[in-house]
Structure formats: C-alpha cells, structure tokens
Design an enzyme around this catalytic site. Structure first.
Site, PDB file in Angstrom:
ATOM      1  N   ASP A 114      12.365  -2.424   2.160  1.00 55.65           N
ATOM      2  CA  ASP A 114      10.950  -2.360   1.777  1.00 55.65           C
ATOM      3  C   ASP A 114      10.498  -3.738   1.316  1.00 55.65           C
ATOM      4  O   ASP A 114      10.688  -4.116   0.163  1.00 55.65           O
ATOM      5  CB  ASP A 114      10.744  -1.330   0.674  1.00 55.65           C
ATOM      6  CG  ASP A 114       9.263  -1.097   0.366  1.00 55.65           C
ATOM      7  OD1 ASP A 114       8.430  -1.932   0.793  1.00 55.65           O
ATOM      8  OD2 ASP A 114       8.939  -0.096  -0.291  1.00 55.65           O
TER       9      ASP A 114
ATOM     10  N   HIS B  96       6.013  -5.940  -4.609  1.00 52.89           N
ATOM     11  CA  HIS B  96       7.211  -5.935  -5.450  1.00 52.89           C
ATOM     12  C   HIS B  96       7.812  -7.320  -5.650  1.00 52.89           C
ATOM     13  O   HIS B  96       8.852  -7.441  -6.306  1.00 52.89           O
ATOM     14  CB  HIS B  96       8.244  -5.002  -4.835  1.00 52.89           C
ATOM     15  CG  HIS B  96       7.701  -3.647  -4.537  1.00 52.89           C
ATOM     16  ND1 HIS B  96       7.256  -2.784  -5.513  1.00 52.89           N
ATOM     17  CD2 HIS B  96       7.478  -3.003  -3.349  1.00 52.89           C
ATOM     18  CE1 HIS B  96       6.808  -1.678  -4.958  1.00 52.89           C
ATOM     19  NE2 HIS B  96       6.932  -1.781  -3.654  1.00 52.89           N
TER      20      HIS B  96
END
Length: 285
Positions: A188, A193
């Site tokens: 991911d 993030h």
C-alpha cells in the site's frame, strides 16, 4: 458523478493471480510490530521461517498488489481523488489456514454502493481460491468524501451495542515512528502514509498509519493473549475504522471474551482514548 453506482455494480468481476513467499509473510509480520522481543518463542512464530505461522490478516496484502482501498479505486465506475478517500471498514472470512507460500486466483467486484449524503461508500469484495479450494474472502468499505447525495440506498446503519463490563484483557501497543514506512512495503503505497504534503491536503496534521496495519496489530494481540497464540483458530475478523492513528502513538486494545468470538475496542491513549477501531469482532473455534 465520479462514482457511477450503476456502472460499478454491473461491471464484470476482475480476476487475477497472486503469489507470495515466506519472505512476504515475514515482512508483513514485521510491519505490524512482530519481533519486538526478538528471541521470544511466541514472536519467533511470526519472524522465523522455520517456525512460521501466518496471521490470517496477511490475506489483506497477499501478493503485494493494491489492497482494498487502492484496488477499489481502479474499478469501473469509480474515478475519485485519492485525497478524499478513507478506509471505512474491513472484514475477513478465513476458509482454511493460510500457507506460508502459495498462489491463489482472486476475484474482485463492487458488491454495494451506499449514498451517505456527504459521502459514498463502496464495498469491494475479494475472494481468493487456491488449488485446494477457497482460501479467504474480504470486504473493504471505501469511504469517499463529497461523492454522496444522488438519492441512492443509504445501506445498513445498525451498530452493535458496545461491550459492557470490564474487559478480560487490556494490552497497550506502541506504534513505532517508522512503522507506516515499513508497512507500506507490503504493497500500500498511498502517499497519505508517508508524504507530509499529501497528508496535509487530505486534512491531517501529518502522515497517518495504515488502517490495515492497526487491523493486523489488533488481530495479533487477540491471538497472542486470548487464543493461545494459535492463528489457525481464527475464523473471521471484522472492524470499523473509527479514527486515525499517528506513528509514535500508543494503542490500547481492550478484549472481551464471548461465545465463539472476541469483541475488541482500540483507542489512541495520547489523544484521550480517541476511538480507533470499533464494532470489532474476532470469530474463532
């Protein structure tokens, strides 16, 4: 409208093949915080290939391809800004123990599109089948801000009553400062993030931890404390992502035993126990 519900729901399933090795499983386990006591026999089940047991939540990253949220945005009828997207919930049903190495055929399809007024919620279902039959099924709820209001079905809204009484176990988990950077190597690569500028554009003070990382950390806590460390006992696992986690924070995991299930809540200690995971259950044998 960037979310075309009719097109998304009637699109043919997308099929593919995923493969993984013991190295992929080891990386996933390290990404969710395994091995903090590197010589603990309980941790070596997750970090040493000769003793390897696969935590069932590995299914959410098996194959290293785009997981639920990113994968759902590439489906027909979905054309939205990634900065407006949040992972709303995740469920997993395990049909058989996951092997440390394997290959599976996957089928992805949008099975529901809900109109929540200010947002649209897409449900992406992934089913994986190995040579011996079904392995797992996953549902990812994808929350897209600003895409509701077309008069569609609002979808289910019934929530379970929260657990009552003192928890059977309470565990505090420290989230490392670099944990999101490590976990993103499982597949991911959402910049939310890792990239401070992107996180700011999405409305956050700084990059946030992957919801699926918290998901994996929590399942490991339940397995290690209430299921005798036996990953094979897990039958299902579902949660709703109620809030973000920032690297460096502490998660408080509270667990209540039930009949064939463990109910769980997770909160961020440093932010006044702000809810992180709610409506969380682990079904087990």
């Amino acid at each position: 409208m960037p979310v075309d519900a009719a097109k998304a729901l009637t699109a043919p399933p997308r099929t593919g093949t995923v493969s993984w090795t013991a190295s992929d499983v080891l990386l996933y386990h390290l990404g969710i915080g395994s091995g903090r006591s590197a010589t603990d026999p309980g941790e070596l089940r997750y970090t040493l290939e000769s003793r390897l047991h696969v935590l069932p939540s590995f299914a959410t990253v098996a194959g290293g391809g785009p997981p639920g949220v990113i994968g759902g945005l590439s489906m027909p009828g979905v054309d939205v800004d990634l900065a407006h997207v949040l992972h709303g919930g995740q469920s997993l049903t395990v049909h058989r123990p996951l092997p440390a190495e394997g290959t599976a055929t996957t089928t992805d399809r949008i099975v529901a599109v809900h109109d929540k007024g200010r947002a649209a919620v897409l449900v992406l279902r992934t089913e994986a089948t190995g040579t011996d039959g079904p392995l797992w099924s996953c549902d990812a709820e994808i929350y897209v801000r600003g895409e509701g209001g077309w008069g569609g079905d609002r979808g289910p809204s019934v929530r379970r009553e929260p657990p009552t009484g003192p928890p059977d176990r309470t565990l505090d988990l420290a989230v490392r400062e670099e944990q999101a950077l490590l976990y993103r190597l499982t597949g991911d690569r959402n910049p939310l993030h890792a990239d401070p500028e992107f996180a700011s554009r999405a409305g956050f003070d700084r990059p946030v931890l992957h919801g699926l990382c918290t998901y994996g950390m929590t399942l490991k806590a339940v397995v290690d404390t209430l299921l005798d460390g036996d990953v094979i006992r897990v039958r299902s696992y579902a949660t709703r992502f109620a809030g973000v986690v920032y690297p460096g924070e502490t998660l408080r995991v509270r667990m209540w035993r039930g009949d064939g299930e463990v109910r769980v809540t997770v909160s961020a200690v440093e932010r006044g126990h702000a809810p992180v995971l709610t409506d969380t259950t682990v079904g087990h044998s």
